[in-house]
Scaffold this motif. Structure first.
Motif, PDB file in Angstrom:
ATOM      1  N   TYR A 105      72.614  26.923  57.285  1.00  0.00           N
ATOM      2  CA  TYR A 105      71.969  27.852  58.216  1.00  0.00           C
ATOM      3  C   TYR A 105      71.611  29.137  57.475  1.00  0.00           C
ATOM      4  O   TYR A 105      72.445  29.706  56.754  1.00  0.00           O
ATOM      5  CB  TYR A 105      72.906  28.158  59.389  1.00  0.00           C
ATOM      6  CG  TYR A 105      72.949  27.029  60.394  1.00  0.00           C
ATOM      7  CD1 TYR A 105      73.592  25.831  60.083  1.00  0.00           C
ATOM      8  CD2 TYR A 105      72.330  27.143  61.635  1.00  0.00           C
ATOM      9  CE1 TYR A 105      73.620  24.778  60.993  1.00  0.00           C
ATOM     10  CE2 TYR A 105      72.354  26.109  62.543  1.00  0.00           C
ATOM     11  CZ  TYR A 105      72.994  24.927  62.222  1.00  0.00           C
ATOM     12  OH  TYR A 105      73.016  23.885  63.123  1.00  0.00           O
ATOM     13  N   GLU A 135      74.832  35.684  54.942  1.00  0.00           N
ATOM     14  CA  GLU A 135      75.355  34.916  56.064  1.00  0.00           C
ATOM     15  C   GLU A 135      76.826  34.589  55.839  1.00  0.00           C
ATOM     16  O   GLU A 135      77.276  34.449  54.698  1.00  0.00           O
ATOM     17  CB  GLU A 135      74.590  33.597  56.255  1.00  0.00           C
ATOM     18  CG  GLU A 135      73.102  33.749  56.501  1.00  0.00           C
ATOM     19  CD  GLU A 135      72.302  33.594  55.229  1.00  0.00           C
ATOM     20  OE1 GLU A 135      71.123  33.208  55.307  1.00  0.00           O
ATOM     21  OE2 GLU A 135      72.851  33.866  54.141  1.00  0.00           O
ATOM     22  N   VAL A 141      65.527  27.832  64.407  1.00  0.00           N
ATOM     23  CA  VAL A 141      66.614  27.763  65.380  1.00  0.00           C
ATOM     24  C   VAL A 141      66.392  28.789  66.485  1.00  0.00           C
ATOM     25  O   VAL A 141      66.372  28.451  67.668  1.00  0.00           O
ATOM     26  CB  VAL A 141      67.983  28.001  64.703  1.00  0.00           C
ATOM     27  CG1 VAL A 141      69.097  28.055  65.743  1.00  0.00           C
ATOM     28  CG2 VAL A 141      68.264  26.932  63.657  1.00  0.00           C
ATOM     29  N   ASP A 188      73.864  18.809  64.168  1.00  0.00           N
ATOM     30  CA  ASP A 188      73.721  20.235  63.864  1.00  0.00           C
ATOM     31  C   ASP A 188      74.165  20.562  62.443  1.00  0.00           C
ATOM     32  O   ASP A 188      74.041  21.711  61.996  1.00  0.00           O
ATOM     33  CB  ASP A 188      74.552  21.076  64.846  1.00  0.00           C
ATOM     34  CG  ASP A 188      74.035  20.981  66.269  1.00  0.00           C
ATOM     35  OD1 ASP A 188      74.869  20.815  67.186  1.00  0.00           O
ATOM     36  OD2 ASP A 188      72.808  21.067  66.463  1.00  0.00           O
ATOM     37  N   TRP A 221      66.863  32.828  62.721  1.00  0.00           N
ATOM     38  CA  TRP A 221      67.831  31.870  62.179  1.00  0.00           C
ATOM     39  C   TRP A 221      67.101  30.532  62.008  1.00  0.00           C
ATOM     40  O   TRP A 221      66.374  30.092  62.902  1.00  0.00           O
ATOM     41  CB  TRP A 221      69.023  31.682  63.108  1.00  0.00           C
ATOM     42  CG  TRP A 221      70.050  32.759  63.048  1.00  0.00           C
ATOM     43  CD1 TRP A 221      70.184  33.816  63.896  1.00  0.00           C
ATOM     44  CD2 TRP A 221      71.106  32.881  62.093  1.00  0.00           C
ATOM     45  NE1 TRP A 221      71.249  34.585  63.524  1.00  0.00           N
ATOM     46  CE2 TRP A 221      71.842  34.037  62.422  1.00  0.00           C
ATOM     47  CE3 TRP A 221      71.514  32.118  60.995  1.00  0.00           C
ATOM     48  CZ2 TRP A 221      72.959  34.459  61.686  1.00  0.00           C
ATOM     49  CZ3 TRP A 221      72.617  32.522  60.271  1.00  0.00           C
ATOM     50  CH2 TRP A 221      73.336  33.691  60.613  1.00  0.00           C
ATOM     51  N   ARG A 225      67.590  26.433  59.902  1.00  0.00           N
ATOM     52  CA  ARG A 225      68.575  25.542  59.305  1.00  0.00           C
ATOM     53  C   ARG A 225      67.862  24.443  58.529  1.00  0.00           C
ATOM     54  O   ARG A 225      66.702  24.122  58.817  1.00  0.00           O
ATOM     55  CB  ARG A 225      69.485  24.934  60.364  1.00  0.00           C
ATOM     56  CG  ARG A 225      68.812  23.942  61.298  1.00  0.00           C
ATOM     57  CD  ARG A 225      69.783  23.514  62.389  1.00  0.00           C
ATOM     58  NE  ARG A 225      69.248  22.420  63.194  1.00  0.00           N
ATOM     59  CZ  ARG A 225      69.865  21.917  64.262  1.00  0.00           C
ATOM     60  NH1 ARG A 225      71.028  22.416  64.656  1.00  0.00           N
ATOM     61  NH2 ARG A 225      69.320  20.920  64.929  1.00  0.00           N
TER      62      ARG A 225
END
Length: 122
Positions: free
Chosen positions: A94, A6, A48, A90, A36, A38
């Motif tokens: 990730y 990533e 996600v 947020d 994805w 997190r």
């Protein structure tokens, strides 16, 4: 065997945007579903979004619908997560994940990247 890396994380102000990339090794990337996820400090890893092997089907966690977009370029062996209107909640590491079989929002993917940190300041 697939290796995932990533990139694209960083520090952004609330309301800003980031695009994460997930680069995969191997010649069979187009055979894999990509997810994805997190993980925020002290919290469990959460879903996600995921995208089908051909890119024609996507699903998002409810709270990310409309703000996040998952995509992939099989010719480049890369998946992406475009994140808009980012908020402090947020903030997380990730991760992208890959599997030949569909696992949807579960954590049962065979292959995981090392993660990239996203920090959203208020």
């Amino acid at each position: 065997q697939v290796q995932l890396v990533e990139s694209g994380g960083g520090l952004v102000q609330a309301g800003g945007s980031l695009r994460l990339s997930c680069a995969a090794s191997g010649r069979t990337f187009s055979s894999y579903t990509i997810g994805w996820f997190r993980q925020a400090p002290g919290k469990e890893r959460e879903f996600v979004a995921w995208i089908s092997s051909g890119g024609g089907r996507t699903t998002y966690a409810d709270s990310r619908k409309g703000r996040f977009t998952i995509s992939r370029d099989n010719a480049k062996n890369t998946a992406y997560l475009q994140m808009n209107s980012l908020q402090p909640e947020d903030t997380a590491v990730y991760y992208c994940a890959a599997d030949r079989f569909w696992h949807g929002s579960s954590l049962n993917y065979d292959y995981w990247g090392q993660g990239t940190q996203v920090t959203v300041s208020s």
